[in-house]
Design a protein around this motif. Structure first.
Motif, PDB file in Angstrom:
ATOM      1  N   LEU A 207       0.811  -1.218   0.000  1.00 52.92           N
ATOM      2  CA  LEU A 207       0.000   0.000   0.000  1.00 52.92           C
ATOM      3  C   LEU A 207       0.844   1.267   0.000  1.00 52.92           C
ATOM      4  O   LEU A 207       0.285   2.374  -0.055  1.00 52.92           O
ATOM      5  CB  LEU A 207      -0.936   0.011   1.219  1.00 52.92           C
ATOM      6  N   THR A 208       2.153   1.116   0.080  1.00 54.63           N
ATOM      7  CA  THR A 208       3.047   2.280   0.082  1.00 54.63           C
ATOM      8  C   THR A 208       3.763   2.354  -1.262  1.00 54.63           C
ATOM      9  O   THR A 208       4.674   1.562  -1.528  1.00 54.63           O
ATOM     10  CB  THR A 208       4.074   2.184   1.221  1.00 54.63           C
ATOM     11  N   PRO A 209       3.380   3.259  -2.138  1.00 58.64           N
ATOM     12  CA  PRO A 209       4.014   3.319  -3.468  1.00 58.64           C
ATOM     13  C   PRO A 209       5.500   3.655  -3.402  1.00 58.64           C
ATOM     14  O   PRO A 209       6.280   3.231  -4.260  1.00 58.64           O
ATOM     15  CB  PRO A 209       3.226   4.428  -4.185  1.00 58.64           C
ATOM     16  N   ALA A 210       5.899   4.407  -2.385  1.00 59.71           N
ATOM     17  CA  ALA A 210       7.294   4.857  -2.311  1.00 59.71           C
ATOM     18  C   ALA A 210       8.188   3.903  -1.530  1.00 59.71           C
ATOM     19  O   ALA A 210       9.257   4.288  -1.083  1.00 59.71           O
ATOM     20  CB  ALA A 210       7.352   6.247  -1.682  1.00 59.71           C
ATOM     21  N   ALA A 211       7.747   2.674  -1.342  1.00 62.90           N
ATOM     22  CA  ALA A 211       8.559   1.711  -0.586  1.00 62.90           C
ATOM     23  C   ALA A 211       9.839   1.399  -1.349  1.00 62.90           C
ATOM     24  O   ALA A 211       9.822   1.144  -2.555  1.00 62.90           O
ATOM     25  CB  ALA A 211       7.766   0.431  -0.350  1.00 62.90           C
ATOM     26  N   SER A 212      10.946   1.417  -0.634  1.00 69.61           N
ATOM     27  CA  SER A 212      12.239   1.173  -1.268  1.00 69.61           C
ATOM     28  C   SER A 212      12.426  -0.311  -1.542  1.00 69.61           C
ATOM     29  O   SER A 212      11.794  -1.171  -0.911  1.00 69.61           O
ATOM     30  CB  SER A 212      13.366   1.693  -0.371  1.00 69.61           C
ATOM     31  N   TRP A 213      13.329  -0.587  -2.510  1.00 68.51           N
ATOM     32  CA  TRP A 213      13.619  -1.984  -2.809  1.00 68.51           C
ATOM     33  C   TRP A 213      14.284  -2.691  -1.634  1.00 68.51           C
ATOM     34  O   TRP A 213      14.142  -3.901  -1.482  1.00 68.51           O
ATOM     35  CB  TRP A 213      14.515  -2.057  -4.050  1.00 68.51           C
ATOM     36  N   GLN A 214      14.980  -1.964  -0.809  1.00 71.87           N
ATOM     37  CA  GLN A 214      15.626  -2.578   0.347  1.00 71.87           C
ATOM     38  C   GLN A 214      14.590  -3.123   1.323  1.00 71.87           C
ATOM     39  O   GLN A 214      14.730  -4.221   1.847  1.00 71.87           O
ATOM     40  CB  GLN A 214      16.527  -1.556   1.040  1.00 71.87           C
ATOM     41  N   ILE A 215      13.538  -2.338   1.558  1.00 74.69           N
ATOM     42  CA  ILE A 215      12.476  -2.810   2.458  1.00 74.69           C
ATOM     43  C   ILE A 215      11.751  -4.000   1.844  1.00 74.69           C
ATOM     44  O   ILE A 215      11.430  -4.982   2.540  1.00 74.69           O
ATOM     45  CB  ILE A 215      11.491  -1.656   2.741  1.00 74.69           C
ATOM     46  N   ILE A 216      11.500  -3.946   0.528  1.00 67.35           N
ATOM     47  CA  ILE A 216      10.810  -5.060  -0.126  1.00 67.35           C
ATOM     48  C   ILE A 216      11.651  -6.333  -0.077  1.00 67.35           C
ATOM     49  O   ILE A 216      11.143  -7.420   0.229  1.00 67.35           O
ATOM     50  CB  ILE A 216      10.473  -4.673  -1.577  1.00 67.35           C
ATOM     51  N   CYS A 217      12.940  -6.215  -0.348  1.00 64.93           N
ATOM     52  CA  CYS A 217      13.822  -7.395  -0.318  1.00 64.93           C
ATOM     53  C   CYS A 217      13.938  -7.966   1.092  1.00 64.93           C
ATOM     54  O   CYS A 217      13.938  -9.182   1.278  1.00 64.93           O
ATOM     55  CB  CYS A 217      15.197  -7.022  -0.863  1.00 64.93           C
ATOM     56  N   THR A 218      14.038  -7.075   2.083  1.00 61.41           N
ATOM     57  CA  THR A 218      14.129  -7.550   3.466  1.00 61.41           C
ATOM     58  C   THR A 218      12.849  -8.272   3.875  1.00 61.41           C
ATOM     59  O   THR A 218      12.888  -9.353   4.498  1.00 61.41           O
ATOM     60  CB  THR A 218      14.386  -6.366   4.412  1.00 61.41           C
ATOM     61  N   THR A 219      11.707  -7.706   3.526  1.00 57.78           N
ATOM     62  CA  THR A 219      10.431  -8.353   3.860  1.00 57.78           C
ATOM     63  C   THR A 219      10.283  -9.686   3.139  1.00 57.78           C
ATOM     64  O   THR A 219       9.819 -10.672   3.733  1.00 57.78           O
ATOM     65  CB  THR A 219       9.266  -7.423   3.480  1.00 57.78           C
ATOM     66  N   ALA A 220      10.678  -9.747   1.883  1.00 58.10           N
ATOM     67  CA  ALA A 220      10.586 -10.999   1.132  1.00 58.10           C
ATOM     68  C   ALA A 220      11.518 -12.057   1.695  1.00 58.10           C
ATOM     69  O   ALA A 220      11.154 -13.238   1.786  1.00 58.10           O
ATOM     70  CB  ALA A 220      10.909 -10.737  -0.342  1.00 58.10           C
ATOM     71  N   THR A 221      12.712 -11.655   2.116  1.00 56.59           N
ATOM     72  CA  THR A 221      13.669 -12.610   2.690  1.00 56.59           C
ATOM     73  C   THR A 221      13.135 -13.198   3.993  1.00 56.59           C
ATOM     74  O   THR A 221      13.181 -14.415   4.213  1.00 56.59           O
ATOM     75  CB  THR A 221      15.019 -11.928   2.932  1.00 56.59           C
TER      76      THR A 221
END
Length: 347
Positions: A207-221
């Motif tokens: 829901l956050t369009p400005a989410a960084s790739w670092q946060i996405i990768c950390t959450t996915a990991t």
């Protein structure tokens, strides 16, 4: 109620009886199970009792609730990792009659003075008395659960199993039971909380369009790591169940082996989710309640001991049926007494 029945059986034993075996009616013992339980007591005078445990497997076609009860039993089975484990099951428990009569480690007095659960009280007595509790690895007994167990019955099972931790015989055992309750809440509750946290995190990221790739990768990991842990847990449960059933089949080769093929990974996963959700709730309910109902009988507990027992009222028709008719000799005696009373009145 069970403790008083046990003590009545002990009192009914003759002077020649050396050992007393407390056994649940649905336990399927092996040919040499009694000797297996007896060996530790004969070889070790410091052993207060010898115990075993059940291997529960739901019947084919069972719903999630029997599988949830099964998983609870299998997690408890991990305590039987040594020949002298710190776990006692009242379903199979062999003791010396002399130890019970002599009130060794105060086991008899704690049973009779407000005792609710015989196994944990015996374990506490052995712990405080520095005595061993033998648990032979061959003392595992198969049991096939009914497939028609409902949610209410499964919930009642969890409540009864966990409520025993609200009873104790001393302050030291009370502290140990509080530790076990904490382990149950954290051990079962943390996987659910971590899953909810991961779901909430993914929702916020999407829901956050400005989410960084670092946060996405950390959450996915972290999510992948959690899924791997869930997968390993379910596989371990499946392999543990199969190995336990195979062991009981080796101990009783003449009996048909209990089937575990119908225990699919999806069934184990969903049943563990249910157990991990309900067990912390059952612990909290036990802490907030001072009574438990078992087979229609309500037990009220205060300071770790049973203070009162409330039994259901019996219908008048059932009470009349249970009143046995007088014997013929009693009828003759009653008639003679009535005739004598009439004769004395006429005189």
């Amino acid at each position: 109620q069970k403790i008083h029945n046990m003590m009545a059986g002990v009192d009914a034993c003759g002077a020649h009886v050396q050992y007393v075996l407390f056994l649940d009616a649905n336990v399927r013992m092996h040919r040499n199970s009694v000797q297996v339980l007896l060996n530790p007591l004969e070889s070790d005078s410091n052993a207060l009792l010898s115990t075993g445990y059940t291997i529960d497997v739901p019947a084919p076609g069972a719903s999630i609730w029997p599988w949830m009860m099964c998983l609870f039993r299998h997690f408890n089975l991990t305590a039987f990792v040594t020949k002298n484990s710190a776990f006692v099951w009242g379903g199979v428990m062999l003791m010396r009659k002399a130890d019970i009569d002599a009130n060794v480690c105060q086991v008899k007095s704690r049973w009779l003075q407000g005792g609710y659960t015989e196994d944990l009280l015996a374990l506490g007595c052995a712990t405080e008395g520095r005595m061993a509790t033998a648990s032979p690895l061959q003392a595992l007994f198969p049991n096939e659960l009914r497939c028609d167990i409902t949610f209410e019955q499964a919930w009642s099972f969890l409540r009864r199993q966990i409520y025993v931790l609200s009873t104790y015989g001393s302050r030291r055992i009370c502290a140990y039971h509080v530790f076990l309750q904490t382990v149950l809440v954290l051990g079962y509750g943390l996987p659910i909380l971590s899953s909810l946290a991961a779901l909430l995190t993914w929702t916020c990221v999407l829901l956050t369009p400005a989410a960084s790739w670092q946060i996405i990768c950390t959450t996915a990991t972290l999510s992948c790591f959690q899924m791997v842990m869930w997968l390993l847990l379910v596989v371990a449960l499946k392999l543990h169940m199969q190995a336990s059933v195979k062991l009981t089949a080796v101990l009783s080769p003449e009996r048909p082996t209990i089937c575990t093929a119908h225990g699919r990974y999806s069934t184990l996963f969903v049943s563990f989710i249910c157990a991990a959700t309900l067990i912390p709730i059952a612990v909290i309910a036990s802490l907030c309640s001072r009574s438990i109902t078992w087979a229609g009988v309500t037990y009220h507990v205060r300071f770790g001991k049973v203070t009162s027992i409330i039994r259901p009222e019996q219908p008048a028709s059932l009470q009349e049926q249970r009143q046995l008719p007088p014997l013929p000799q009693q009828q003759q005696q009653q008639q003679q007494q009535q005739q004598l009373q009439l004769g004395t009145r006429s005189d």
